[in-house]
Write an enzyme that holds these catalytic residues in place. Structure first.
Site, short mmCIF file in Angstrom:
data_model
loop_
_atom_site.label_atom_id
_atom_site.label_comp_id
_atom_site.label_asym_id
_atom_site.label_seq_id
_atom_site.Cartn_x
_atom_site.Cartn_y
_atom_site.Cartn_z
CG ASP A 79 13.96 62.68 48.10
OD1 ASP A 79 14.74 61.76 48.41
OD2 ASP A 79 12.73 62.59 48.23
CD GLU A 136 12.26 57.14 50.31
OE1 GLU A 136 11.45 56.19 50.38
OE2 GLU A 136 12.21 58.09 51.10
NI NI Z 1 14.12 58.64 54.36
#
Ligand code: NI
Length: 389
Positions: A79, A136
């Site tokens: 991401d 994340e």
């Molecule tokens: Ni990172």
């Protein structure tokens, strides 16, 4: 450097993948194009591909020999961040207010490169799971993958992660046993007093004065309450209250983050915070509403697997370039959820000393380290899943 020539030769191809991903950043759980790209590449390399865990998660499965029955998981994040890129590079983000400012485009590329290299050479015996996780940065895509059965579907002996690290020289890897990244919690406080005329404070209850005392007193959690040998950070990062110079506001809102490593210290923060805030409010006749939310747990590397990571890094870069002494970071990382379930190790890959920091609008992933990342993953697999001679 012990980087194999066939991996060094991948530099150009890896750079083109990385820049392609960089131009099309996607935020948490929206990594549709990114996961399509990942799945397409994995299929091209002949891997079995599983999709759908945590919506956009991808797992590539590569088997070789498999007399040993050994297995290993390697994880990358996919991401981007909600940030406007300011690098003016030819391959800068093509999407407004979205940017790969943490190098997850590079992490994805390095893991894809390892899948390509290992599928071509198959210089190992066992099963490798290539885990590409969404979200994340803050939404916990790693936790969702674990909850949706990552380790039941793909039983693996251990799981490994890595992050590029600006500020550390290229060609260095830092490996550390125990806590490496902090647990991250957030808090929100609404202080309610009695608003009124700023010239007549005796008729009101001043939420600004009460809030100022709360901000100062919360610092005693780290300086006076926690064990000084066990780090904790409490940062008040937002104060909102008041609209005029001559009015005492009825309410002030505070918010911030608390970071810690040990479970005992983490358990202590919320009750201490409540005691301090409620005590100060009570002393002044004010009241407080407190919300405390648990975020990512601490990322804790297991000893044995950390030795394995150091061994692979050392074989690749030479022992002098493997740092075992680098202190932990108070940042947080949702790979922590995978390490709660499986032994493993999360390492830092030097990205260059004079590079812009992670999450900066000027951040530029250092493509020079792409083959090093591929080399590390491959060395780790070859060490941990050795081919019977
Ligand atoms: Ni990172």
């Amino acid at each position: 450097m012990g980087l194999k020539p066939e991996i060094s030769e991948l530099q150009e191809e890896l750079t083109s993948w990385r820049r392609e991903l960089h131009m099309h950043p996607e935020l948490a759980f929206e990594e549709e194009k990114t996961s399509d790209f990942v799945a397409m590449k994995l299929e091209e390399f002949g891997l079995e591909v599983h999709r759908g865990l945590a919506h956009t998660g991808v797992v590539g499965i590569l088997k070789s020999g498999n007399e040993s029955g050994a297995s290993i998981g390697l994880r990358a994040d996919m991401d981007a961040l909600p940030l406007a890129e300011e690098t003016n590079l030819p391959y800068a983000s093509r999407v407004e207010q979205k940017m790969h400012a943490c190098g997850h485009d590079g992490h994805t590329t390095m893991l894809l490169g390892a899948a390509m290299h290992l599928s071509e050479h198959k210089n190992f015996d066992g099963t490798v799971y290539f885990i590409f996780q969404p979200a994340e940065e803050s939404a916990g895509g790693g936790e969702v993958m674990v909850k949706e059965g990552l380790f039941d579907l793909f039983p693996m002996d251990a799981v490994y992660g890595m992050h590029n690290w600006p500020g550390m020289p290229v060609g260095e890897i830092a490996v550390r046993s125990g806590p490496v990244m902090a647990a991250s919690d957030t808090f929100f406080v609404t202080v309610t007093g009695k608003g009124g005329h700023a010239a007549m404070p005796h008729l009101g209850i001043d939420t600004v004065v009460v809030s100022a005392q709360i901000v100062s007193a919360l610092q005693t959690i780290s300086s006076r309450i926690a064990d000084p040998a066990d780090p904790v950070v409490v940062s008040v990062t937002q104060i909102h209250g008041g609209d005029a110079t001559n009015i005492i506001p009825e309410q002030v809102e505070l918010a911030g983050t608390a970071r810690s490593f040990s479970a005992a210290t983490r358990e202590m923060i919320e009750p201490m915070m409540r005691r301090i805030i409620n005590g100060i409010c009570q002393a002044h006749g004010a009241s407080a509403e407190i919300t405390y939310e648990r975020g990512y747990p601490a990322t804790i590397n297991s000893d044995l697997e950390t030795d394995h990571a150091a061994q692979a890094a050392s074989r690749l870069l030479g022992p002098d370039n493997v740092r075992r002494d680098k202190g932990p970071s108070m940042g947080s990382e949702d790979f922590a959820y995978m390490l709660e379930k499986k032994p493993g190790s999360y390492i830092w890959l030097g990205a260059g000393e004079d590079r812009a920091q992670l999450h900066s609008p000027h951040y530029d992933f250092n493509d020079e380290i792409l083959p090093i990342g591929v080399g590390y993953w491959s060395a780790l697999v070859e060490d941990q899943l050795p081919k019977a001679s």
